[in-house]
Design an enzyme around this catalytic site. Structure first.
Site, PDB file in Angstrom:
ATOM      1  CD  GLN A   1      -2.456   1.533   2.607  1.00  0.00           C
ATOM      2  OE1 GLN A   1      -1.959   1.060   3.644  1.00  0.00           O
ATOM      3  NE2 GLN A   1      -3.493   2.349   2.629  1.00  0.00           N
TER       4      GLN A   1
ATOM      5  NE  ARG B   1       7.478 -11.608   0.961  1.00  0.00           N
ATOM      6  CZ  ARG B   1       6.836 -12.705   1.362  1.00  0.00           C
ATOM      7  NH1 ARG B   1       7.464 -13.837   1.495  1.00  0.00           N
ATOM      8  NH2 ARG B   1       5.557 -12.654   1.648  1.00  0.00           N
TER       9      ARG B   1
ATOM     10  CG  ASP C   1      12.034 -12.635   1.266  1.00  0.00           C
ATOM     11  OD1 ASP C   1      12.011 -11.855   2.232  1.00  0.00           O
ATOM     12  OD2 ASP C   1      11.549 -13.780   1.294  1.00  0.00           O
TER      13      ASP C   1
ATOM     14  CE1 TYR D   1       3.323  -3.897  11.445  1.00  0.00           C
ATOM     15  CE2 TYR D   1       1.499  -2.823  12.580  1.00  0.00           C
ATOM     16  CZ  TYR D   1       2.486  -2.799  11.626  1.00  0.00           C
ATOM     17  OH  TYR D   1       2.648  -1.680  10.840  1.00  0.00           O
TER      18      TYR D   1
ATOM     19  CE  LYS E   1       6.430  -2.254  11.611  1.00  0.00           C
ATOM     20  NZ  LYS E   1       7.435  -1.943  10.611  1.00  0.00           N
TER      21      LYS E   1
ATOM     22  CB  ILE F   1      -1.558   4.800   5.469  1.00  0.00           C
ATOM     23  CG1 ILE F   1      -0.397   5.062   6.438  1.00  0.00           C
ATOM     24  CG2 ILE F   1      -1.380   5.585   4.167  1.00  0.00           C
ATOM     25  CD1 ILE F   1      -0.212   6.510   6.884  1.00  0.00           C
TER      26      ILE F   1
HETATM   27  C1  AKB Z   1      -2.333  -1.938  10.815  1.00  0.00           C
HETATM   28  O1  AKB Z   1      -3.515  -1.656  10.968  1.00  0.00           O
HETATM   29  O2  AKB Z   1      -1.810  -2.972  11.211  1.00  0.00           O
HETATM   30  C2  AKB Z   1      -1.452  -0.907  10.134  1.00  0.00           C
HETATM   31  C3  AKB Z   1      -0.753  -0.017  11.101  1.00  0.00           C
HETATM   32  C4  AKB Z   1      -1.540   0.916  11.937  1.00  0.00           C
HETATM   33  O3  AKB Z   1       0.429  -0.053  11.208  1.00  0.00           O
HETATM   34  N1  AKB Z   1      -2.227  -0.144   9.208  1.00  0.00           N
END
Ligand code: AKB
Length: 322
Positions: free
Chosen positions: A15, A38, A56, A145, A149, A175
């Protein structure tokens, strides 16, 4: 002309990657920005406007080959497994997000890159973070996730401190864009709502109507990214973890904004597992550090974005491109 001669965008089919690659080609010249993909083939637009390579980041040898072939002096890592998909296969998320990142940082050191850009996300925050997330705050995310991060920010800052590598990153909010669909995120509803409003005049949302999250329109996201890349390194006190704010609204606010242009639009709600993820994130972020250190200032508000989204997606629908 900017300060890099060859930029590699890893995750160019995604995206943000797809639009950022095109934006950087405008600034640095088509042949100087390599679209790294990738598995997903790059769009015709990406393929026809400049070089592309299969890369990758988890495969370090492949990464090195591309870096050497093009004499890359800046890498942007847009490849990541996002919050919702990451919960289905957390180890895969760790592998892609962390091993990919450390490979990029090591290759950047070894091949003396001028800069590495590694995006972070509002997913670094968790339920204990204040709802208007300060720059310096509690980072105890509840998704894999988010864990990657936070770890990624710490790792990137470690490379700045320990090795003097120029690494930068921003905590992207959700986003919203109309070129390439997001995949596997919690904030994906904020894009889907516009496509469904145009196609079917209705949308069933997977989070509740009062869910409020920080969001940003793609033109602001591109501007934030390019501005941070161009910022003077010596003026930065932060490196890989800039909060960047633009808008904060609920799903109901979005529906009301769409109804101004499509009065018959209807919205219903069927919250699923993503509700808990959304609830663990803040409503908005304090981006004073980004404003002070590199002059960040967003342009779009909700209604301006809605108007533009509906126009662009409406055109695509008319031409049967969606
Ligand atoms: C998600 O929703 O996982 C992503 C983000 C906020 O990093 N769009």
């Amino acid at each position: 002309m900017g300060k890099f001669s060859k930029i590699l965008v890893v995750g160019s089919a995604g995206q943000i990657g797809s639009e950022l690659t095109m934006e950087l080609r405008k600034i640095y010249g088509n042949n100087n920005v390599i679209a790294g993909v990738r598995k997903t083939a790059p769009s015709e637009k990406l393929k026809n406007s400049g070089p592309f390579e299969v890369v990758d980041a988890v495969n370090k040898e492949q990464l090195i080959e591309v870096v050497k072939k093009h004499n890359v002096d800046c890498i942007i890592n847009m490849a990541a497994i996002l919050s919702a998909t990451g919960e289905a296969d957390p180890k895969h998320a760790w592998n892609v997000n962390m091993n990919g990142l450390i490979n990029i940082l090591d290759v950047a050191l070894e091949y003396k890159m001028k800069q590495v850009l590694v995006p972070s996300s509002i997913a670094v925050f968790g339920p204990e973070t204040p709802k208007n997330a300060p720059q310096e705050t509690i980072l105890k995310p509840t998704t894999m996730y988010g864990v990657t991060k936070v770890s990624g920010e710490l790792l990137a800052d470690y490379y700045v401190r320990k090795f003097g590598l120029d690494v930068r990153g921003l905590r992207y909010p959700g986003i919203i864009s109309n070129e390439t669909l997001p995949g596997g995120g919690t904030t994906d509803y904020a894009v889907a709502i516009y496509y469904e409003a145009i196609k079917n005049k209705k949308y069933t949302c997977f989070v509740k109507e009062d869910t409020r999250l920080p969001m940003m329109y793609m033109p602001d996201c591109l501007k934030a990214t390019c501005d941070l890349m161009e910022a003077d390194f010596t003026k930065l006190k932060h490196h890989s973890d800039f909060n960047v704010g633009a808008m904060s609204f609920t799903v109901k606010d979005m529906a009301d904004s769409i109804k101004k242009y499509i009065p018959e639009f209807q919205i219903s709600y069927e919250p699923d597992f993503r509700q808990k993820i959304a609830d663990s994130w803040p409503d908005s972020v304090d981006d004073t550090a980004a404003r002070e250190e590199w002059g960040w200032k967003p342009s779009y508000n909700l209604d301006a974005m809605t108007q533009d989204m509906l126009k662009v997606i409406g055109e695509k629908h008319k031409n049967e491109l969606i």
